[in-house]
Write a protein that holds these residues in place. Structure first.
Motif, mmCIF file in Angstrom:
data_model
loop_
_atom_site.group_PDB
_atom_site.id
_atom_site.type_symbol
_atom_site.label_atom_id
_atom_site.label_comp_id
_atom_site.label_asym_id
_atom_site.label_seq_id
_atom_site.Cartn_x
_atom_site.Cartn_y
_atom_site.Cartn_z
ATOM 1 N N THR A 79 -2.162 1.526 7.773
ATOM 2 C CA THR A 79 -2.219 0.075 7.631
ATOM 3 C C THR A 79 -3.519 -0.258 6.913
ATOM 4 O O THR A 79 -4.400 0.588 6.783
ATOM 5 C CB THR A 79 -2.132 -0.633 8.998
ATOM 6 O OG1 THR A 79 -1.944 -2.031 8.786
ATOM 7 C CG2 THR A 79 -3.371 -0.392 9.845
ATOM 8 N N GLY A 80 -3.645 -1.494 6.448
ATOM 9 C CA GLY A 80 -4.889 -1.932 5.825
ATOM 10 C C GLY A 80 -5.016 -1.598 4.355
ATOM 11 O O GLY A 80 -6.048 -1.862 3.736
ATOM 12 N N ALA A 81 -3.973 -1.034 3.767
ATOM 13 C CA ALA A 81 -4.002 -0.757 2.332
ATOM 14 C C ALA A 81 -3.684 -2.051 1.574
ATOM 15 O O ALA A 81 -3.321 -3.073 2.171
ATOM 16 C CB ALA A 81 -2.990 0.332 1.978
ATOM 17 N N THR A 82 -3.811 -2.007 0.276
ATOM 18 C CA THR A 82 -3.433 -3.141 -0.566
ATOM 19 C C THR A 82 -1.938 -3.426 -0.374
ATOM 20 O O THR A 82 -1.133 -2.497 -0.283
ATOM 21 C CB THR A 82 -3.718 -2.803 -2.044
ATOM 22 O OG1 THR A 82 -5.114 -2.514 -2.177
ATOM 23 C CG2 THR A 82 -3.343 -3.937 -2.963
ATOM 24 N N ALA A 83 -1.589 -4.711 -0.301
ATOM 25 C CA ALA A 83 -0.190 -5.091 -0.128
ATOM 26 C C ALA A 83 0.674 -4.459 -1.217
ATOM 27 O O ALA A 83 0.309 -4.486 -2.397
ATOM 28 C CB ALA A 83 -0.049 -6.606 -0.167
ATOM 29 N N TYR A 84 1.771 -3.873 -0.817
ATOM 30 C CA TYR A 84 2.749 -3.239 -1.698
ATOM 31 C C TYR A 84 2.169 -2.086 -2.523
ATOM 32 O O TYR A 84 2.704 -1.741 -3.575
ATOM 33 C CB TYR A 84 3.409 -4.280 -2.625
ATOM 34 C CG TYR A 84 4.046 -5.395 -1.851
ATOM 35 C CD1 TYR A 84 5.175 -5.184 -1.071
ATOM 36 C CD2 TYR A 84 3.491 -6.675 -1.872
ATOM 37 C CE1 TYR A 84 5.743 -6.215 -0.333
ATOM 38 C CE2 TYR A 84 4.048 -7.709 -1.135
ATOM 39 C CZ TYR A 84 5.169 -7.466 -0.371
ATOM 40 O OH TYR A 84 5.727 -8.496 0.356
ATOM 41 N N TYR A 85 1.113 -1.486 -2.022
ATOM 42 C CA TYR A 85 0.536 -0.320 -2.715
ATOM 43 C C TYR A 85 1.567 0.805 -2.720
ATOM 44 O O TYR A 85 2.272 1.025 -1.736
ATOM 45 C CB TYR A 85 -0.742 0.150 -2.022
ATOM 46 C CG TYR A 85 -1.379 1.339 -2.702
ATOM 47 C CD1 TYR A 85 -2.163 1.164 -3.836
ATOM 48 C CD2 TYR A 85 -1.178 2.635 -2.238
ATOM 49 C CE1 TYR A 85 -2.733 2.246 -4.484
ATOM 50 C CE2 TYR A 85 -1.743 3.722 -2.872
ATOM 51 C CZ TYR A 85 -2.527 3.520 -4.003
ATOM 52 O OH TYR A 85 -3.086 4.590 -4.636
ATOM 53 N N THR A 86 1.655 1.512 -3.835
ATOM 54 C CA THR A 86 2.583 2.636 -3.940
ATOM 55 C C THR A 86 1.812 3.943 -3.809
ATOM 56 O O THR A 86 0.959 4.250 -4.639
ATOM 57 C CB THR A 86 3.330 2.605 -5.288
ATOM 58 O OG1 THR A 86 4.048 1.379 -5.395
ATOM 59 C CG2 THR A 86 4.310 3.774 -5.392
#
Length: 196
Positions: free
Chosen positions: A103-110
């Motif tokens: 969790t806590g990554a950039t939104a919609y990060y691939t």
């Protein structure tokens, strides 16, 4: 653990050390794969030639110390641009398996298939390779499948490094050696094997 992340790398050979095995019945039949805990990574690193004074002298000292205390380098990902990934952490306590909940990554990060990542638990970093592409949700959360079984339980809040993963462990071998050339250059190389 000696931080060697500032090194320049002329060449590297990463590899998987695997302790699983194939079980083949003595009278034929289906071969089965048995995974065992402890499969991990190693990397052979060759640094470019450098002048002994002063860069070579300093790197020799750092590698001698790393031989005693262990070392950590940034894992090379040639021509790969991870992009902005936020500040991912482990989202749920996990004891085993091949999924890292984050969790806590950039939104919609691939997270791309073949992208390397490291997880730091209790002060020790563990290197993994994503085995499938995963698009995280709008809050930057999801589960990333990895190449080897988790080698340590993960706790909520453990740091997940997606942009600059590291490999850390022991410099392998019984000693450490280097070459000194007549041109007053030094050739340095070493192998880091993850501890667990």
């Amino acid at each position: 653990m000696i931080d060697l992340t500032g090194i320049r790398i002329a060449g590297a050979t990463p590899r998987l050390l695997q302790w699983g095995s194939e079980l083949t019945p003595t009278l034929g039949g289906v071969t089965q794969r048995l995974d065992r805990l402890g499969s991990r990574h190693a990397i052979d690193v060759q640094m470019p030639p450098m002048r002994v004074e002063a860069d070579g002298r300093r790197w020799i000292a750092r590698l001698l110390l790393a031989k005693q205390e262990g070392g950590r380098i940034a894992f090379p990902q040639v021509d790969f641009e991870p992009g902005p990934c936020g500040r991912p952490t482990v989202s749920a306590a996990t004891a085993s398996g091949r999924l890292i909940p984050i969790t806590g990554a950039t939104a919609y990060y691939t997270v791309r298939e073949g992208q390397w990542l490291s997880v730091t638990h209790a002060g020790r970093s563990y290197l993994y390779c994503a085995t499938a592409q995963v698009v995280l949700d709008g809050s930057g959360a999801g589960s990333v499948p990895v190449d080897v079984l988790l080698r340590s339980p993960l706790s909520i809040g453990d740091a997940v490094e997606l942009s600059k993963p590291v490999i850390e462990g022991w410099l392998s071998g019984d000693g450490y050696e280097w070459t000194l050339e007549r041109s007053r250059t030094v050739g340095l190389g070493f192998t880091i094997v993850e501890r667990a």
